[in-house]
Design a protein around this motif. Structure first.
Motif, PDB file in Angstrom:
ATOM      1  N   GLY A 186     -10.719 -12.900 -12.707  1.00  0.00           N
ATOM      2  CA  GLY A 186     -11.844 -12.218 -13.329  1.00  0.00           C
ATOM      3  C   GLY A 186     -11.358 -11.152 -14.299  1.00  0.00           C
ATOM      4  N   PHE A 187     -12.202 -10.168 -14.563  1.00  0.00           N
ATOM      5  CA  PHE A 187     -11.831  -9.100 -15.495  1.00  0.00           C
ATOM      6  C   PHE A 187     -10.812  -8.162 -14.846  1.00  0.00           C
ATOM      7  CE2 PHE A 187     -16.096 -10.192 -17.197  1.00  0.00           C
ATOM      8  CZ  PHE A 187     -15.687 -10.548 -18.481  1.00  0.00           C
ATOM      9  N   ASP A 188      -9.718  -7.909 -15.576  1.00  0.00           N
ATOM     10  CA  ASP A 188      -8.663  -7.010 -15.106  1.00  0.00           C
ATOM     11  C   ASP A 188      -8.890  -5.642 -15.740  1.00  0.00           C
ATOM     12  OD1 ASP A 188      -6.398  -5.738 -14.270  1.00  0.00           O
ATOM     13  OD2 ASP A 188      -5.007  -6.938 -15.449  1.00  0.00           O
ATOM     14  N   LYS A 189      -9.727  -4.829 -15.108  1.00  0.00           N
ATOM     15  CA  LYS A 189     -10.154  -3.572 -15.719  1.00  0.00           C
ATOM     16  C   LYS A 189      -9.030  -2.549 -15.850  1.00  0.00           C
ATOM     17  CE  LYS A 189     -15.007  -4.171 -14.631  1.00  0.00           C
ATOM     18  NZ  LYS A 189     -16.268  -3.549 -14.198  1.00  0.00           N
ATOM     19  N   LYS A 190      -7.977  -2.701 -15.056  1.00  0.00           N
ATOM     20  CA  LYS A 190      -6.834  -1.796 -15.194  1.00  0.00           C
ATOM     21  C   LYS A 190      -6.112  -2.002 -16.521  1.00  0.00           C
ATOM     22  CE  LYS A 190      -5.933  -1.330 -10.234  1.00  0.00           C
ATOM     23  NZ  LYS A 190      -4.966  -1.546  -9.136  1.00  0.00           N
ATOM     24  N   SER A 191      -6.290  -3.169 -17.121  1.00  0.00           N
ATOM     25  CA  SER A 191      -5.604  -3.475 -18.379  1.00  0.00           C
ATOM     26  C   SER A 191      -6.464  -3.204 -19.614  1.00  0.00           C
ATOM     27  CB  SER A 191      -5.161  -4.947 -18.383  1.00  0.00           C
ATOM     28  OG  SER A 191      -4.229  -5.205 -17.355  1.00  0.00           O
ATOM     29  N   TYR A 192      -7.697  -2.746 -19.422  1.00  0.00           N
ATOM     30  CA  TYR A 192      -8.556  -2.447 -20.569  1.00  0.00           C
ATOM     31  C   TYR A 192      -7.920  -1.334 -21.413  1.00  0.00           C
ATOM     32  CZ  TYR A 192     -12.555  -5.013 -18.548  1.00  0.00           C
ATOM     33  OH  TYR A 192     -13.388  -5.977 -18.043  1.00  0.00           O
ATOM     34  N   ARG A 193      -8.134  -1.400 -22.714  1.00  0.00           N
ATOM     35  CA  ARG A 193      -7.594  -0.383 -23.610  1.00  0.00           C
ATOM     36  C   ARG A 193      -8.589  -0.067 -24.712  1.00  0.00           C
ATOM     37  NH1 ARG A 193      -1.807  -1.256 -26.109  1.00  0.00           N
ATOM     38  NH2 ARG A 193      -2.513   0.683 -27.081  1.00  0.00           N
ATOM     39  N   THR A 194      -8.531   1.168 -25.199  1.00  0.00           N
ATOM     40  CA  THR A 194      -9.297   1.536 -26.386  1.00  0.00           C
ATOM     41  C   THR A 194      -8.330   2.026 -27.454  1.00  0.00           C
ATOM     42  OG1 THR A 194      -9.624   3.780 -25.532  1.00  0.00           O
ATOM     43  CG2 THR A 194     -11.363   2.172 -25.110  1.00  0.00           C
ATOM     44  N   PHE A 195      -8.724   1.852 -28.710  1.00  0.00           N
ATOM     45  CA  PHE A 195      -7.908   2.253 -29.850  1.00  0.00           C
ATOM     46  C   PHE A 195      -8.752   3.148 -30.751  1.00  0.00           C
ATOM     47  CE2 PHE A 195      -6.598  -1.853 -28.315  1.00  0.00           C
ATOM     48  CZ  PHE A 195      -5.208  -1.872 -28.397  1.00  0.00           C
ATOM     49  N   ASN A 196      -8.397   4.398 -30.842  1.00  0.00           N
ATOM     50  CA  ASN A 196      -9.074   5.267 -31.800  1.00  0.00           C
ATOM     51  C   ASN A 196      -8.616   4.876 -33.203  1.00  0.00           C
ATOM     52  OD1 ASN A 196     -10.496   6.936 -29.947  1.00  0.00           O
ATOM     53  ND2 ASN A 196      -8.602   8.024 -29.496  1.00  0.00           N
ATOM     54  N   ILE A 197      -9.565   4.616 -34.085  1.00  0.00           N
ATOM     55  CA  ILE A 197      -9.214   4.219 -35.447  1.00  0.00           C
ATOM     56  C   ILE A 197      -8.623   5.432 -36.171  1.00  0.00           C
ATOM     57  CG2 ILE A 197     -10.080   3.270 -37.609  1.00  0.00           C
ATOM     58  CD1 ILE A 197     -10.076   1.348 -35.174  1.00  0.00           C
ATOM     59  N   LYS A 198      -7.361   5.309 -36.574  1.00  0.00           N
ATOM     60  CA  LYS A 198      -6.623   6.442 -37.138  1.00  0.00           C
ATOM     61  C   LYS A 198      -6.617   6.482 -38.660  1.00  0.00           C
ATOM     62  CE  LYS A 198      -3.485   6.677 -33.158  1.00  0.00           C
ATOM     63  NZ  LYS A 198      -2.074   6.604 -32.712  1.00  0.00           N
ATOM     64  N   ASN A 199      -6.800   5.339 -39.304  1.00  0.00           N
ATOM     65  CA  ASN A 199      -6.701   5.266 -40.763  1.00  0.00           C
ATOM     66  C   ASN A 199      -7.882   6.002 -41.399  1.00  0.00           C
ATOM     67  OD1 ASN A 199      -6.442   4.630 -43.452  1.00  0.00           O
ATOM     68  ND2 ASN A 199      -5.911   2.478 -43.083  1.00  0.00           N
ATOM     69  N   THR A 200      -7.621   7.158 -41.983  1.00  0.00           N
ATOM     70  CA  THR A 200      -8.683   7.968 -42.575  1.00  0.00           C
ATOM     71  C   THR A 200      -9.144   7.433 -43.926  1.00  0.00           C
ATOM     72  OG1 THR A 200      -7.004   9.420 -43.560  1.00  0.00           O
ATOM     73  CG2 THR A 200      -7.886  10.053 -41.404  1.00  0.00           C
ATOM     74  N   GLU A 201      -8.422   6.461 -44.482  1.00  0.00           N
ATOM     75  CA  GLU A 201      -8.787   5.917 -45.785  1.00  0.00           C
ATOM     76  C   GLU A 201      -9.739   4.722 -45.679  1.00  0.00           C
ATOM     77  OE1 GLU A 201      -5.230   5.038 -47.898  1.00  0.00           O
ATOM     78  OE2 GLU A 201      -4.501   7.100 -47.881  1.00  0.00           O
ATOM     79  N   LEU A 202     -10.059   4.319 -44.463  1.00  0.00           N
ATOM     80  CA  LEU A 202     -10.964   3.189 -44.289  1.00  0.00           C
ATOM     81  C   LEU A 202     -12.373   3.551 -44.739  1.00  0.00           C
ATOM     82  CD1 LEU A 202     -10.043   1.742 -40.772  1.00  0.00           C
ATOM     83  CD2 LEU A 202      -9.275   0.973 -43.003  1.00  0.00           C
ATOM     84  N   THR A 203     -13.049   2.602 -45.321  1.00  0.00           N
ATOM     85  CA  THR A 203     -14.464   2.779 -45.634  1.00  0.00           C
ATOM     86  C   THR A 203     -15.243   2.797 -44.315  1.00  0.00           C
ATOM     87  OG1 THR A 203     -14.199   1.580 -47.705  1.00  0.00           O
ATOM     88  CG2 THR A 203     -16.444   1.814 -46.845  1.00  0.00           C
ATOM     89  N   PRO A 204     -16.068   3.828 -44.089  1.00  0.00           N
ATOM     90  CA  PRO A 204     -16.806   3.897 -42.821  1.00  0.00           C
ATOM     91  C   PRO A 204     -17.555   2.595 -42.535  1.00  0.00           C
ATOM     92  CG  PRO A 204     -17.080   5.932 -44.046  1.00  0.00           C
ATOM     93  CD  PRO A 204     -16.352   4.979 -44.955  1.00  0.00           C
ATOM     94  N   GLY A 205     -17.339   2.062 -41.335  1.00  0.00           N
ATOM     95  CA  GLY A 205     -18.024   0.845 -40.931  1.00  0.00           C
ATOM     96  C   GLY A 205     -17.356  -0.442 -41.372  1.00  0.00           C
ATOM     97  N   ASP A 206     -16.123  -0.358 -41.945  1.00  0.00           N
ATOM     98  CA  ASP A 206     -15.400  -1.552 -42.388  1.00  0.00           C
ATOM     99  C   ASP A 206     -14.820  -2.263 -41.160  1.00  0.00           C
ATOM    100  OD1 ASP A 206     -13.769  -3.478 -43.453  1.00  0.00           O
ATOM    101  OD2 ASP A 206     -12.905  -2.197 -45.005  1.00  0.00           O
TER     102      ASP A 206
END
Length: 425
Positions: A250-270
């Protein structure tokens, strides 16, 4: 909200007096200690008193508490006179699969159970598995006065002494041969056998689904690890990428990860650029081939051709190929209705599955879990940002003052409702 729907007395903002709150806490503790009948009598008396005083709202409150405590104790097993303060721990093994259950008895009533399916037990004896479970469990929870076990331990004296040190009182380890405790242990063992049977049945169904996934996407074999990705943002702000992991268990919740988007040059919502950043950061570790990262057998991307192209760009930069790590994008149709999803695979024509197809429902669950995790994470991040925008940006409001305000009022909304924010500006 919890206060308004009458699920919380809101002590953090003093909507209940300290004395009344203390009485409520005392009743909860006494209920757990087995004094439910005394509490029911008290609540009945309080309800009748409030009713005679025509305080019908208060009487209704006592009535609801009376119903709740009656319901809780009716759900418990029949009272056990000899199981006053004891935990029953049972172990059942079938091949390499093991199920452990702990049943807590307090004041003669069953207060629920904890189930565990430990991994890597093939070379361990039942005693070793049981000892490890007990040692780990009682690092987090109070020890009972009696520990009733389905199997003997290799050194029960040492375990009893360790539990005594942890709990501050003597712990007796027993293996009943007759009487009420033996009957309770037999019932617990039956429950544990059923739990293991359900687990194995679910695992078999999961294995069958993974075999069908391999067939659907032309994989070399059933994927042991599927990584599902989704992005989330609020009008381009608080952007994060989310990864959830599915395995045969099933779902291995210990392996879940989040990534804060760091690239400040991205167009918002791209979304395409966000997906490119997330997968670059994740796959770069895998491409380094240091053996520290678990390699997925399949990537499932929430999106369509654009998201798939972004992932393939990352593959090209890192020297990876879809043959090494297969990738599939799943997108809803133009009407955005679940059941009309399109699947995109490199070098193949997009396709759909029948609306009632079991494989479609499984892949939807994977996609929806990634979406749920992404939304939940970015809401949390967004709420923290909201708090910062109203308090942290105010001159003269330091960490201590902010903490004191939040502790007193409970939330920024409550501070605003009290008419304090304008005084702080």
């Amino acid at each position: 909200l919890q206060y308004q729907i009458k699920r919380c007395s809101a002590p953090c903002v003093s909507y209940i007096s300290e004395s009344t709150y203390a009485d409520t806490v005392s009743q909860a503790k006494r209920s757990l200690e087995g004094e439910a009948s005394d509490i029911r009598a008290e609540l009945t008396e309080q309800m009748e008193t409030a009713s005679k005083a025509t305080d019908y709202e208060l009487a209704a409150l006592y009535r609801d508490r009376l119903k709740a405590i009656t319901h809780i104790h009716e759900q418990q097993s029949q009272a056990m006179k000899t199981l006053v303060d004891a935990d029953l721990v049972t172990l059942v093994r079938e091949g390499e699969h093991v199920c452990l259950q702990l049943f807590a008895y307090r004041a003669g009533s069953n207060f629920g159970n904890h189930t565990s399916f430990p991994k890597n037990t093939a070379g361990a004896s039942d005693s070793e598995v049981l000892e490890k479970f007990i040692a780990h469990y009682y690092q987090r929870f109070p020890t009972p006065k009696q520990l009733v076990l389905s199997h003997e331990l290799d050194d029960e004296q040492v375990m009893a002494e360790a539990l005594e040190l942890a709990g501050g009182h003597k712990v007796e380890i027993i293996h009943p041969k007759r009487g009420e405790k033996l009957e309770a242990l037999k019932l617990a063992l039956t429950n544990t056998k059923n739990a293991l049977a359900r687990q194995l049945a679910g695992q078999a169904a999961q294995e069958e689904l993974l075999e069908k996934v391999a067939e659907l996407f032309d994989l070399d074999g059933p994927p042991a690890r599927i990584e599902i990705y989704d992005n989330s943002h609020i009008s381009g702000t608080s952007a994060i990428g989310a990864m959830v992991v599915a395995t045969v268990d099933g779902f291995d919740k210990k392996s879940y990860r989040t990534f804060n988007i760091k690239n400040t040059e991205l167009t918002p919502g791209d979304d395409y650029a966000m997906m490119r950043e997330v997968l670059m950061r994740r796959l770069k570790r895998i491409a380094s081939d240091d053996g520290k990262e678990s390699k997925p057998d399949l990537l499932l991307i929430d999106g369509g051709k654009g998201q798939l192209s972004a992932v393939l760009e990352v593959y090209g930069e890192l020297g990876l190929t879809p043959q090494e790590i297969p990738v599939v994008a799943i997108a809803k149709g133009e009407d955005r209705n679940a059941g009309r999803e399109w699947f995109f695979i490199p070098d193949k024509e997009p396709f759909q599955l029948p609306e009632n197809d079991a494989m479609l429902h499984y892949l939807q669950r994977l996609r929806d879990e990634a979406h749920r995790f992404a939304i939940g994470t970015h809401r949390s991040k967004g709420s923290k940002t909201a708090i910062r925008s109203e308090l942290d940006d105010m001159p003269g409001i330091g960490a201590k003052r902010k903490k004191a305000l939040l502790k007193h009022f409970g939330s920024v909304g409550a501070i605003r409702g009290a008419g304090c924010l304008h005084l702080l500006r």
